[in-house]
Design a protein around this motif. Structure first.
Motif, short mmCIF file in Angstrom:
data_model
loop_
_atom_site.label_atom_id
_atom_site.label_comp_id
_atom_site.label_asym_id
_atom_site.label_seq_id
_atom_site.Cartn_x
_atom_site.Cartn_y
_atom_site.Cartn_z
N ARG A 16 36.04 45.06 75.06
CA ARG A 16 34.86 44.63 75.98
C ARG A 16 35.03 43.27 76.47
O ARG A 16 35.10 42.24 75.58
CB ARG A 16 33.33 44.78 75.13
CG ARG A 16 32.15 44.76 76.22
CD ARG A 16 30.98 44.64 75.31
NE ARG A 16 29.72 44.67 76.10
CZ ARG A 16 28.66 44.39 75.68
NH1 ARG A 16 28.61 43.39 74.77
NH2 ARG A 16 27.56 44.35 76.57
N THR A 42 25.20 37.52 82.91
CA THR A 42 26.76 37.92 82.51
C THR A 42 26.88 39.17 82.90
O THR A 42 26.21 40.15 83.23
CB THR A 42 26.58 37.90 80.80
OG1 THR A 42 26.31 36.54 80.29
CG2 THR A 42 27.92 38.47 80.22
N GLN A 53 33.51 47.19 79.89
CA GLN A 53 33.90 48.04 78.73
C GLN A 53 35.08 48.73 79.15
O GLN A 53 35.06 49.73 79.97
CB GLN A 53 32.82 49.07 78.31
CG GLN A 53 33.18 49.84 77.30
CD GLN A 53 33.29 48.99 75.85
OE1 GLN A 53 32.50 48.16 75.44
NE2 GLN A 53 34.26 49.32 74.94
N TYR A 102 29.64 42.49 82.32
CA TYR A 102 30.72 43.17 81.21
C TYR A 102 31.70 44.15 81.71
O TYR A 102 31.21 44.70 82.67
CB TYR A 102 29.88 43.99 79.95
CG TYR A 102 28.75 42.77 79.62
CD1 TYR A 102 27.38 43.09 79.98
CD2 TYR A 102 28.91 42.03 78.54
CE1 TYR A 102 26.64 42.16 79.43
CE2 TYR A 102 28.03 41.16 77.94
CZ TYR A 102 26.73 41.19 78.26
OH TYR A 102 25.96 40.38 77.70
N GLU A 116 35.34 33.70 81.16
CA GLU A 116 35.88 35.28 80.73
C GLU A 116 36.16 35.05 79.15
O GLU A 116 36.57 34.28 78.69
CB GLU A 116 37.00 35.66 81.53
CG GLU A 116 36.89 36.07 82.76
CD GLU A 116 37.54 35.09 83.63
OE1 GLU A 116 38.11 35.25 84.69
OE2 GLU A 116 37.55 33.94 83.02
N GLY A 170 36.56 37.86 75.62
CA GLY A 170 36.78 39.35 74.98
C GLY A 170 38.16 40.12 75.17
O GLY A 170 38.41 41.16 74.60
N ARG A 181 25.89 44.71 84.24
CA ARG A 181 25.72 43.38 84.37
C ARG A 181 24.04 43.02 83.66
O ARG A 181 23.13 44.03 83.89
CB ARG A 181 25.60 42.92 86.00
CG ARG A 181 24.35 43.23 86.68
CD ARG A 181 24.77 42.92 88.20
NE ARG A 181 24.62 41.59 88.55
CZ ARG A 181 24.94 40.98 89.47
NH1 ARG A 181 25.75 41.78 90.52
NH2 ARG A 181 24.89 39.47 89.63
N SER A 233 33.57 39.95 78.69
CA SER A 233 32.50 39.50 79.08
C SER A 233 32.84 38.37 80.16
O SER A 233 33.87 37.63 80.07
CB SER A 233 31.69 38.78 78.10
OG SER A 233 31.25 39.81 77.13
#
Length: 121
Positions: free
Chosen positions: A19, A78, A82, A80, A6, A8, A72, A21
Protein backbone atom coordinates in the motif's frame (compact mmCIF):
# COMPACT_ATOMS: atom_id res chain seq x y z
CA UNK A 1 6.86 24.68 0.65
CA UNK A 2 4.97 22.26 -1.59
CA UNK A 3 5.69 18.63 -0.83
CA UNK A 4 4.45 15.28 -2.05
CA UNK A 5 5.94 12.47 -0.03
CA UNK A 6 5.48 8.87 -1.11
CA UNK A 7 5.90 5.97 1.25
CA UNK A 8 5.04 2.29 1.48
CA UNK A 9 7.31 0.91 -1.19
CA UNK A 10 9.41 -2.17 -0.64
CA UNK A 11 10.24 -5.64 -1.83
CA UNK A 12 7.64 -8.39 -2.09
CA UNK A 13 7.21 -11.69 -3.84
CA UNK A 14 4.86 -12.11 -6.76
CA UNK A 15 1.29 -12.31 -5.58
CA UNK A 16 1.96 -10.08 -2.61
CA UNK A 17 0.54 -6.69 -1.72
CA UNK A 18 1.78 -3.22 -0.90
CA UNK A 19 0.00 0.00 0.00
CA UNK A 20 1.57 3.23 -1.19
CA UNK A 21 0.77 6.55 0.41
CA UNK A 22 1.23 10.06 -0.95
CA UNK A 23 1.09 12.77 1.68
CA UNK A 24 0.68 16.33 0.39
CA UNK A 25 1.47 19.62 2.08
CA UNK A 26 2.02 23.24 1.16
CA UNK A 27 -0.97 23.62 -1.16
CA UNK A 28 -4.75 23.29 -1.10
CA UNK A 29 -5.12 19.58 -1.71
CA UNK A 30 -8.85 19.14 -2.27
CA UNK A 31 -9.23 20.48 -5.83
CA UNK A 32 -6.23 18.62 -7.24
CA UNK A 33 -6.35 15.48 -9.35
CA UNK A 34 -3.84 13.05 -7.90
CA UNK A 35 -2.16 10.41 -9.97
CA UNK A 36 0.34 7.61 -9.59
CA UNK A 37 3.00 7.07 -12.24
CA UNK A 38 5.78 4.53 -12.42
CA UNK A 39 9.08 4.22 -14.18
CA UNK A 40 10.93 0.96 -14.64
CA UNK A 41 14.66 0.89 -15.52
CA UNK A 42 15.18 1.75 -19.15
CA UNK A 43 11.54 2.63 -19.71
CA UNK A 44 9.53 5.82 -19.90
CA UNK A 45 7.40 6.99 -17.02
CA UNK A 46 3.84 5.75 -17.41
CA UNK A 47 0.52 6.58 -15.79
CA UNK A 48 -0.87 3.94 -13.46
CA UNK A 49 -3.93 5.40 -11.81
CA UNK A 50 -5.56 8.70 -10.88
CA UNK A 51 -8.41 10.02 -8.78
CA UNK A 52 -10.35 13.20 -9.30
CA UNK A 53 -11.15 15.81 -6.74
CA UNK A 54 -14.85 16.40 -7.07
CA UNK A 55 -16.64 13.11 -7.64
CA UNK A 56 -13.75 10.82 -6.81
CA UNK A 57 -13.81 9.20 -10.21
CA UNK A 58 -10.87 6.96 -10.90
CA UNK A 59 -8.72 5.82 -13.79
CA UNK A 60 -6.61 2.68 -14.06
CA UNK A 61 -4.21 1.59 -16.72
CA UNK A 62 -5.22 -1.75 -18.20
CA UNK A 63 -2.09 -3.34 -16.77
CA UNK A 64 -3.23 -2.75 -13.19
CA UNK A 65 -7.00 -2.83 -13.50
CA UNK A 66 -8.66 -5.16 -10.99
CA UNK A 67 -5.40 -5.39 -8.99
CA UNK A 68 -4.78 -1.82 -7.84
CA UNK A 69 -7.16 0.50 -6.01
CA UNK A 70 -6.67 4.23 -5.61
CA UNK A 71 -8.34 6.24 -2.88
CA UNK A 72 -7.99 9.62 -1.23
CA UNK A 73 -8.61 11.08 2.20
CA UNK A 74 -8.95 14.83 1.84
CA UNK A 75 -9.01 15.24 5.63
CA UNK A 76 -5.45 13.89 5.71
CA UNK A 77 -4.28 15.32 2.37
CA UNK A 78 -3.29 11.81 1.40
CA UNK A 79 -3.84 9.49 -1.53
CA UNK A 80 -3.35 5.75 -1.33
CA UNK A 81 -2.61 3.07 -3.89
CA UNK A 82 -3.46 -0.43 -2.74
CA UNK A 83 -1.56 -2.88 -4.91
CA UNK A 84 -2.60 -6.52 -4.81
CA UNK A 85 -1.54 -9.56 -6.83
CA UNK A 86 1.74 -7.88 -7.63
CA UNK A 87 3.73 -9.11 -10.60
CA UNK A 88 7.44 -8.78 -11.41
CA UNK A 89 6.50 -6.37 -14.21
CA UNK A 90 5.12 -4.00 -11.56
CA UNK A 91 8.69 -3.39 -10.42
CA UNK A 92 9.41 0.32 -10.79
CA UNK A 93 9.83 3.59 -8.96
CA UNK A 94 6.34 4.89 -8.21
CA UNK A 95 5.73 8.63 -8.26
CA UNK A 96 2.84 10.68 -6.96
CA UNK A 97 1.65 13.61 -9.07
CA UNK A 98 -0.78 16.43 -8.31
CA UNK A 99 -2.45 18.55 -11.00
CA UNK A 100 -4.42 21.67 -10.19
CA UNK A 101 -7.66 22.73 -11.81
CA UNK A 102 -7.09 24.78 -14.93
CA UNK A 103 -7.05 28.49 -14.14
CA UNK A 104 -7.45 30.44 -17.34
CA UNK A 105 -4.92 28.75 -19.56
CA UNK A 106 -2.54 27.49 -16.90
CA UNK A 107 -2.31 24.85 -14.23
CA UNK A 108 0.15 23.71 -11.58
CA UNK A 109 1.67 20.27 -11.22
CA UNK A 110 3.83 18.77 -8.51
CA UNK A 111 5.80 15.54 -8.23
CA UNK A 112 7.00 13.48 -5.33
CA UNK A 113 10.46 11.97 -5.07
CA UNK A 114 9.31 8.42 -5.75
CA UNK A 115 9.28 5.15 -3.85
CA UNK A 116 10.78 1.89 -5.08
CA UNK A 117 8.60 -1.17 -5.55
CA UNK A 118 10.37 -4.45 -6.31
CA UNK A 119 8.46 -7.65 -7.03
CA UNK A 120 10.41 -10.88 -7.24
CA UNK A 121 9.23 -14.02 -8.98
Amino acid sequence: EVRLVESGGGSVQAGGSLRLSCAASGFTFDPYVIGWFRQAPGKEREGVSSISSNDGSTYYDDSVKDRFTISRDNTKNTVYLQMNSLKPEDTAVYYCNAISPIEGTSFRTYWGQGTQVTVSS
